[in-house]
Design an enzyme around this catalytic site. Structure first.
Site, mmCIF file in Angstrom:
data_model
loop_
_atom_site.group_PDB
_atom_site.id
_atom_site.type_symbol
_atom_site.label_atom_id
_atom_site.label_comp_id
_atom_site.label_asym_id
_atom_site.label_seq_id
_atom_site.Cartn_x
_atom_site.Cartn_y
_atom_site.Cartn_z
ATOM 1 N N SER A 144 0.885 -1.146 -0.009
ATOM 2 C CA SER A 144 0.062 0.078 0.085
ATOM 3 C C SER A 144 0.808 1.368 0.030
ATOM 4 O O SER A 144 1.480 1.612 -0.959
ATOM 5 C CB SER A 144 -1.113 -0.094 1.312
ATOM 6 N N HIS A 154 -8.647 0.925 0.366
ATOM 7 C CA HIS A 154 -8.538 0.057 -0.735
ATOM 8 C C HIS A 154 -9.936 -0.503 -1.027
ATOM 9 O O HIS A 154 -10.284 -1.657 -1.399
ATOM 10 C CB HIS A 154 -7.548 -0.898 -0.400
#
Length: 304
Positions: A91, A200
């Site tokens: 990420s 996400h």
């Protein structure tokens, strides 16, 4: 020995996380990052209370900075003990990976990390969401459960595929509560994550729109080491569309398990070096690729 550098994401931050690094020459990076990000990074890394450090934009900048300091110091001490052939980050860690790979300058990456963190924080404040990790269930069963709950009208999606038996879901508080209640039906249990939003997932679409502009206005190097992207677990070099990959990353699952398999499989990395706070990625990697050598550089002592 071919090695890969991997960089952790948000959630690995902690109070005074910069203290072990403050006397190293690489601490000077905090000056450039502070100027580019518009934050007092030394204050963030040395004196900001842990509760405040959980704020999305501050947490991301803190983890990014410590990761780059760790990388810089490892390179300065010639401590990587192998030939770096690829990078990857979880990420937020993708921005440290892009910097280490030579795709971004430190200043440009810091500007992007600051923009990303603020956009994600704003999106999370406008639409309440949360996340949880499901332990001990196969990915296909977690995916099916999320689809079933979503069909019933509760917003929830798979957000991170971290390792065998560890899948993170993201969505509305109601959706996460439903998944938690039904987790035993697939032999799983949920651990709630202390996060400020449904990262996400489609809830981050407003942040993705903001970040897209920042990414398109950033110069990526025309050639750099391969970086395995979160969104497709494929290696990308200078001819790839990183603005598109970075934008999609905010609303797509982090395919970490597949990314590690790409590093140790097609890319032939026999040693993976985690650079940054904590040892979260090392634990995941050992579950994904138990035959790979894994090293965590979470403080200067690991470089001795």
């Amino acid at each position: 020995m071919p090695i890969a550098l991997v960089f952790p994401g948000q959630g690995t931050q902690k109070e005074a996380m910069g203290e072990p690094w403050r006397e190293t020459p690489s601490w000077e990076l905090t000056r450039d990052i502070s100027e580019s990000a518009g934050e007092d990074v030394p204050e963030l890394l040395l004196r900001t209370p842990g509760e405040q450090l959980r704020r999305t934009d501050l947490a991301q900048l803190a983890v990014f900075t410590v990761s780059l300091i760790a990388h810089s110091e490892a390179v300065r001490r010639d401590a990587l003990a192998g030939r770096v052939v690829a990078c990857a980050g979880h990420s937020l860690g993708e921005y440290a990976a892009l910097t280490a790979a030579g795709a971004l300058t430190v200043r440009d990456a810091a500007t992007l990390v600051a923009a990303r963190g603020r956009a994600m924080r704003k999106a999370a404040e406008s639409r309440e969401g949360t996340m949880g990790v499901l332990v001990a269930a196969p990915l296909d069963e977690v995916t099916a459960l999320a689809e079933r709950v979503r069909t019933d009208g509760c917003a929830v999606w798979v957000a991170n595929v971290n390792a065998p038996g560890q899948t993170v879901v993201s969505g509305s508080p109601e959706g996460i509560a439903r998944i938690e209640a039904e987790a035993p039906s697939i032999g799983a249990k949920m651990i709630r994550l202390q996060v400020g939003g449904a990262f996400h997932s489609p809830y981050m679409a407003p942040a993705a729109d903001t970040l897209r502009t920042a990414l398109k206005n950033t110069a990526f190097a025309p050639a750099h080491l391969p970086v395995v992207a979160n969104v497709d677990a494929e290696p990308h070099t200078g001819d790839s569309d990183w603005p598109d990959l970075g934008t999609r990353q905010l609303t797509s699952p982090v395919l970490w398990e597949r990314s590690v398999r790409t590093l140790v499989g097609p890319l032939g990395c026999r040693r993976l070096v985690e650079l940054g706070p904590g040892r979260t990625l090392a634990g995941l990697i050992r579950r994904i690729a138990p035959d790979a050598e894994v090293v965590s550089v979470d403080g200067p002592g690991a470089l001795d």
